[in-house]
Design an enzyme around this catalytic site. Structure first.
Site, PDB file in Angstrom:
ATOM      1  NE  ARG A 212     -17.731 -44.529 -47.247  1.00  0.00           N
ATOM      2  CZ  ARG A 212     -18.661 -44.892 -48.134  1.00  0.00           C
ATOM      3  NH1 ARG A 212     -18.650 -44.394 -49.359  1.00  0.00           N
ATOM      4  NH2 ARG A 212     -19.578 -45.780 -47.819  1.00  0.00           N
ATOM      5  CB  CYS A 337     -29.261 -44.173 -42.535  1.00  0.00           C
ATOM      6  SG  CYS A 337     -29.284 -45.884 -41.994  1.00  0.00           S
TER       7      CYS A 337
HETATM    8  N1  SAH Z   1     -20.646 -47.510 -42.784  1.00  0.00           N
HETATM    9  C1  SAH Z   1     -20.974 -48.362 -43.906  1.00  0.00           C
HETATM   10  C2  SAH Z   1     -22.450 -48.674 -44.009  1.00  0.00           C
HETATM   11  C3  SAH Z   1     -23.038 -49.303 -42.772  1.00  0.00           C
HETATM   12  S1  SAH Z   1     -24.477 -50.224 -43.079  1.00  0.00           S
HETATM   13  C4  SAH Z   1     -20.435 -47.729 -45.183  1.00  0.00           C
HETATM   14  O1  SAH Z   1     -19.865 -46.647 -45.145  1.00  0.00           O
HETATM   15  O2  SAH Z   1     -20.586 -48.340 -46.229  1.00  0.00           O
HETATM   16  C5  SAH Z   1     -24.756 -50.959 -41.543  1.00  0.00           C
HETATM   17  C6  SAH Z   1     -23.894 -52.171 -41.232  1.00  0.00           C
HETATM   18  O3  SAH Z   1     -24.146 -52.532 -39.883  1.00  0.00           O
HETATM   19  C7  SAH Z   1     -24.178 -53.437 -42.038  1.00  0.00           C
HETATM   20  O4  SAH Z   1     -23.021 -53.820 -42.725  1.00  0.00           O
HETATM   21  C8  SAH Z   1     -24.585 -54.493 -41.004  1.00  0.00           C
HETATM   22  O5  SAH Z   1     -24.032 -55.780 -41.273  1.00  0.00           O
HETATM   23  C9  SAH Z   1     -23.985 -53.936 -39.739  1.00  0.00           C
HETATM   24  N2  SAH Z   1     -24.639 -54.320 -38.480  1.00  0.00           N
HETATM   25  C10 SAH Z   1     -25.959 -54.455 -38.237  1.00  0.00           C
HETATM   26  N3  SAH Z   1     -26.176 -54.749 -36.929  1.00  0.00           N
HETATM   27  C11 SAH Z   1     -24.961 -54.795 -36.334  1.00  0.00           C
HETATM   28  C12 SAH Z   1     -24.520 -55.034 -34.995  1.00  0.00           C
HETATM   29  N4  SAH Z   1     -25.369 -55.286 -34.012  1.00  0.00           N
HETATM   30  N5  SAH Z   1     -23.191 -54.987 -34.744  1.00  0.00           N
HETATM   31  C13 SAH Z   1     -22.304 -54.723 -35.727  1.00  0.00           C
HETATM   32  N6  SAH Z   1     -22.674 -54.493 -37.000  1.00  0.00           N
HETATM   33  C14 SAH Z   1     -23.979 -54.528 -37.303  1.00  0.00           C
END
Ligand code: SAH
Length: 393
Positions: A212, A337
């Protein structure tokens, strides 16, 4: 102590300090260990090799030690002290501008099955094995001791991470120490609410801290799309970095609420930010070409080896959409991940997506998990986060 005897030759990986005994390597078990009990592991020639937590399942023993030392409070205290000293060496302890870090990363800290994330004065402890669940009170007491007054609350959040087949009592979430409604933590000077009661993982994705910070450096004057934003981590860094606009997208409306709250906490009333509760693929299909900085940080597409092929196709499809629409001179931060997807496989999936778009693409950075998620050299499985920062002509 109950004893697990290995089949002939099956001690080899343990001799190389790999901390798991697979059920297929076991010849017989002496005594009837309960799930979570500490057992000894012996070779077929009846020599001691390791001591660890027993569990029914494919990983039958998670090794705690390769010597015949007692696994007691003092043992936990020693292991946790090493973990604390490492974080101290990383400059993560006692920094009021950044009080969010991973204190214990399972096998990476020689504590298989245990995760501890620290948010200010609260530690969130998560057990991924029956053994760590059984020993949670002793571990929490040792944690309290080694942190020497810095931790006022310990929240145990294992309801969804424990092996659901194991017959474990008191698996519900709750405070083991203290208890506070105060839930604002800091990362590199930015504030955020941590929903340790209901949020995903321990409430925040601590592993993207450095990535980030890198994004912040690329944000000035850019139109940013933070896809899969969860609590909005990348978004508020982009705003501080001087982005012209920031759009955060997640399919969970709960995540969107958290993102809006966190942006508000740092940049009240800032009109540059907008959040959308929408499916990633749908959003990418309907969006225009206004973005010149895109973050793709999806959930693990593959949780098991047999899902790898589909996962790679998913990564290709997702990245192809970004390559198709990102503005010339745009920058793409793309992540995986999934532990079972290798660095090379992920890179190939992104390569395929880039080739489909016929764009010139350069790799600027190759990213990974931060040092508070250390990889035990004897347990390469601990490496899971992969990221590429790409310049798209
Ligand atoms: N980038 C975030 C972590 C991402 S975790 C950070 O820095 O904290 C992955 C996220 O993807 C979750 O919040 C989940 O709700 C979302 N997600 C899962 N499938 C998805 C989809 N098809 N479209 C959009 N978001 C989705």
């Amino acid at each position: 102590m109950k004893i697990v005897y290995l089949k002939p030759g099956k001690e080899e990986s343990l001799r190389r300090f790999h901390p798991w005994v697979f059920s297929g390597a076991i010849a017989r078990i002496e005594g009837e260990p309960e799930e979570g009990e500490v057992v000894d592991v012996y070779t077929s020639a009846k020599e001691f090799v390791a001591r660890g937590h027993y569990q029914v399942g494919s990983i039958a023993v998670r090794v705690l030690t390769f010597s015949q030392e007692p696994v007691d409070r003092d043992f936990w205290r020693r292991r946790l002290s090493v973990a604390r000293d490492l974080r101290r060496a990383l400059g993560l302890i006692g920094n009021p501008q950044s009080d969010t870090y991973r204190l214990v990363y399972g096998e990476g800290d020689n504590l298989p099955g245990l995760i501890v994330d620290v948010y200010g004065r609260t530690a969130v402890m998560q057990a991924h094995s029956a053994g760590m669940h059984i020993d949670r009170m002793e571990v929490a007491e040792a944690l309290d001791e080694v942190m020497d007054g810095m931790i006022e609350n310990i929240y145990y959040k294992s309801e969804s991470t424990l092996p659901f087949k194991a017959d474990l009592v008191e698996r519900e979430n709750g405070f083991l120490k203290g208890g506070t409604p105060e839930n604002i933590a800091m990362e590199n000077g930015l504030k955020f609410h941590v929903d340790w009661l209901k949020g995903q993982k321990t409430g925040f994705f601590v592993d993207q801290r450095e990535n980030r910070a890198l994004l912040e450096r690329y944000s000035r004057g850019r139109n940013v799309l933070n896809m899969f934003c969860y609590t909005g981590g990348f978004s508020f860094y982009a705003m501080r970095g001087g982005a012209s606009l920031v759009h955060s997208v997640d399919s969970s409306s709960k995540a969107i609420d958290l993102t809006n709250q966190n942006v508000e906490l740092n940049f009240p009333g800032d009109a540059r930010h907008q959040a959308f509760a929408e499916d990633a693929f749908k959003f990418l299909d309907r969006m225009g070409d206004q973005y010149d900085l895109i973050v793709l940080d999806p959930p693990a597409f593959a949780k098991h080896r047999d899902a790898i092929r589909n996962a790679l196709r998913g990564y290709t499809k997702l990245n192809a959409k970004a390559f198709e629409k990102i503005r010339p001179g745009g920058i793409l931060f793309t992540f995986s991940c999934s532990q079972v997807v290798s660095k090379q496989d992920f890179r190939n999936a992104v390569f395929t997506a880039a080739a489909q778009s016929h764009r010139n693409v350069r790799i600027l950075h190759q990213l990974t998990q931060p040092a508070d998620h250390p990889v035990n050299i004897y347990h390469p499985e601990g490496e899971y986060l992969k990221g590429l920062v790409l310049y798209v002509e």
